[in-house]
Design a protein around this motif. Structure first.
Motif, mmCIF file in Angstrom:
data_model
loop_
_atom_site.group_PDB
_atom_site.id
_atom_site.type_symbol
_atom_site.label_atom_id
_atom_site.label_comp_id
_atom_site.label_asym_id
_atom_site.label_seq_id
_atom_site.Cartn_x
_atom_site.Cartn_y
_atom_site.Cartn_z
ATOM 1 N N GLU A 110 15.263 -13.806 -0.616
ATOM 2 C CA GLU A 110 15.954 -15.037 -1.015
ATOM 3 C C GLU A 110 15.318 -16.278 -0.404
ATOM 4 O OE1 GLU A 110 20.007 -14.088 0.008
ATOM 5 O OE2 GLU A 110 20.363 -13.176 -1.970
ATOM 6 N N ARG A 111 14.554 -16.107 0.646
ATOM 7 C CA ARG A 111 13.824 -17.242 1.246
ATOM 8 C C ARG A 111 12.678 -17.710 0.350
ATOM 9 N NH1 ARG A 111 12.931 -14.576 7.059
ATOM 10 N NH2 ARG A 111 15.089 -14.047 7.447
ATOM 11 N N HIS A 112 12.363 -16.926 -0.674
ATOM 12 C CA HIS A 112 11.261 -17.253 -1.585
ATOM 13 C C HIS A 112 11.743 -17.187 -3.034
ATOM 14 C CE1 HIS A 112 8.380 -17.171 1.685
ATOM 15 N NE2 HIS A 112 9.025 -16.114 2.129
ATOM 16 N N PRO A 113 12.606 -18.152 -3.412
ATOM 17 C CA PRO A 113 13.148 -18.133 -4.773
ATOM 18 C C PRO A 113 12.090 -18.421 -5.844
ATOM 19 C CG PRO A 113 13.799 -20.145 -3.641
ATOM 20 C CD PRO A 113 13.114 -19.266 -2.630
ATOM 21 N N GLU A 114 10.929 -18.910 -5.420
ATOM 22 C CA GLU A 114 9.864 -19.196 -6.384
ATOM 23 C C GLU A 114 9.203 -17.922 -6.900
ATOM 24 O OE1 GLU A 114 7.757 -18.909 -2.398
ATOM 25 O OE2 GLU A 114 9.719 -19.574 -3.103
ATOM 26 N N ILE A 115 9.473 -16.798 -6.252
ATOM 27 C CA ILE A 115 8.877 -15.523 -6.641
ATOM 28 C C ILE A 115 9.791 -14.827 -7.640
ATOM 29 C CG2 ILE A 115 8.113 -13.250 -5.820
ATOM 30 C CD1 ILE A 115 6.381 -15.548 -4.786
ATOM 31 N N ASN A 116 9.196 -14.329 -8.716
ATOM 32 C CA ASN A 116 9.933 -13.524 -9.691
ATOM 33 C C ASN A 116 9.916 -12.081 -9.182
ATOM 34 O OD1 ASN A 116 10.783 -11.947 -11.830
ATOM 35 N ND2 ASN A 116 9.688 -13.143 -13.373
ATOM 36 N N TRP A 117 10.924 -11.717 -8.396
ATOM 37 C CA TRP A 117 10.956 -10.412 -7.754
ATOM 38 C C TRP A 117 11.052 -9.279 -8.755
ATOM 39 C CZ3 TRP A 117 8.890 -10.377 -3.310
ATOM 40 C CH2 TRP A 117 8.989 -11.479 -2.464
ATOM 41 N N SER A 118 11.656 -9.531 -9.887
ATOM 42 C CA SER A 118 11.706 -8.497 -10.929
ATOM 43 C C SER A 118 10.307 -8.167 -11.417
ATOM 44 C CB SER A 118 12.561 -8.955 -12.109
ATOM 45 O OG SER A 118 13.900 -9.075 -11.723
ATOM 46 N N GLU A 119 9.482 -9.199 -11.586
ATOM 47 C CA GLU A 119 8.110 -8.977 -12.043
ATOM 48 C C GLU A 119 7.283 -8.286 -10.963
ATOM 49 O OE1 GLU A 119 4.727 -8.920 -14.466
ATOM 50 O OE2 GLU A 119 6.865 -9.046 -14.892
ATOM 51 N N VAL A 120 7.476 -8.674 -9.706
ATOM 52 C CA VAL A 120 6.772 -8.017 -8.596
ATOM 53 C C VAL A 120 7.118 -6.531 -8.585
ATOM 54 C CG1 VAL A 120 6.627 -7.863 -6.071
ATOM 55 C CG2 VAL A 120 6.613 -10.105 -7.191
ATOM 56 N N THR A 121 8.393 -6.234 -8.747
ATOM 57 C CA THR A 121 8.849 -4.843 -8.759
ATOM 58 C C THR A 121 8.268 -4.088 -9.936
ATOM 59 O OG1 THR A 121 10.891 -5.526 -7.666
ATOM 60 C CG2 THR A 121 10.901 -3.380 -8.757
ATOM 61 N N ARG A 122 8.294 -4.712 -11.119
ATOM 62 C CA ARG A 122 7.754 -4.060 -12.318
ATOM 63 C C ARG A 122 6.288 -3.731 -12.144
ATOM 64 N NH1 ARG A 122 4.594 -4.540 -16.104
ATOM 65 N NH2 ARG A 122 3.970 -6.638 -15.564
ATOM 66 N N GLN A 123 5.518 -4.692 -11.597
ATOM 67 C CA GLN A 123 4.091 -4.464 -11.386
ATOM 68 C C GLN A 123 3.843 -3.344 -10.374
ATOM 69 O OE1 GLN A 123 2.305 -8.223 -10.361
ATOM 70 N NE2 GLN A 123 2.636 -9.088 -12.394
ATOM 71 N N ALA A 124 4.625 -3.316 -9.312
ATOM 72 C CA ALA A 124 4.457 -2.271 -8.299
ATOM 73 C C ALA A 124 4.750 -0.899 -8.889
ATOM 74 C CB ALA A 124 5.374 -2.544 -7.106
ATOM 75 N N ILE A 125 5.787 -0.809 -9.706
ATOM 76 C CA ILE A 125 6.122 0.461 -10.345
ATOM 77 C C ILE A 125 5.012 0.871 -11.301
ATOM 78 C CG2 ILE A 125 7.708 1.572 -11.973
ATOM 79 C CD1 ILE A 125 9.955 -0.138 -10.637
ATOM 80 N N GLU A 126 4.505 -0.070 -12.064
ATOM 81 C CA GLU A 126 3.432 0.237 -13.010
ATOM 82 C C GLU A 126 2.174 0.716 -12.285
ATOM 83 O OE1 GLU A 126 1.149 -1.638 -16.895
ATOM 84 O OE2 GLU A 126 2.686 -2.814 -15.890
ATOM 85 N N GLU A 127 1.815 0.060 -11.184
ATOM 86 C CA GLU A 127 0.647 0.480 -10.411
ATOM 87 C C GLU A 127 0.829 1.894 -9.860
ATOM 88 O OE1 GLU A 127 -0.150 -2.466 -7.402
ATOM 89 O OE2 GLU A 127 -0.496 -4.031 -8.897
ATOM 90 N N LYS A 128 2.015 2.200 -9.375
ATOM 91 C CA LYS A 128 2.288 3.533 -8.828
ATOM 92 C C LYS A 128 2.206 4.580 -9.938
ATOM 93 C CE LYS A 128 3.369 4.688 -5.165
ATOM 94 N NZ LYS A 128 2.575 5.197 -4.047
ATOM 95 N N ILE A 129 2.781 4.277 -11.095
ATOM 96 C CA ILE A 129 2.735 5.205 -12.229
ATOM 97 C C ILE A 129 1.291 5.437 -12.665
ATOM 98 C CG2 ILE A 129 3.307 5.438 -14.689
ATOM 99 C CD1 ILE A 129 5.637 6.117 -12.845
ATOM 100 N N ASP A 130 0.485 4.380 -12.703
ATOM 101 C CA ASP A 130 -0.929 4.522 -13.068
ATOM 102 C C ASP A 130 -1.662 5.412 -12.061
ATOM 103 O OD1 ASP A 130 -0.517 2.904 -15.262
ATOM 104 O OD2 ASP A 130 -1.440 1.118 -14.371
ATOM 105 N N ALA A 131 -1.390 5.202 -10.774
ATOM 106 C CA ALA A 131 -2.034 6.027 -9.743
ATOM 107 C C ALA A 131 -1.612 7.482 -9.878
ATOM 108 C CB ALA A 131 -1.679 5.504 -8.357
#
Length: 70
Positions: A17-38
């Motif tokens: 919450e200290r970084h509201p400029e970050i789209n945390w949903s997108e960060v999470t989606r990308q991390a999940i996608e990278e893990k699935i690819d690996a």
């Protein structure tokens, strides 16, 4: 697109919450996608691939021991 709820804990939520400029949903989606690819890469490894990797690791450990003995 389906919605997934993630429990991140109070401390992490506060820090996010200290970084509201970050789209945390997108960060999470990308991390999940990278893990699935690996994991997909791991799923595609054949037994002979694993054997070759094991032999390379064992050979490199053997060379490392030889260098330390010299």
């Amino acid at each position: 697109m389906p919605t997934i709820t993630v429990n991140v804990g109070d401390d992490l939520k506060e820090r996010m919450e200290r970084h509201p400029e970050i789209n945390w949903s997108e960060v999470t989606r990308q991390a999940i996608e990278e893990k699935i690819d690996a994991l997909g890469v791991l799923d595609e490894l054949t037994e002979s691939d694993v054997q070759e990797i094991t032999e390379r690791i064992n050979g490199s450990e053997h060379n490392h021991v030889d260098e330390e003995s010299a």
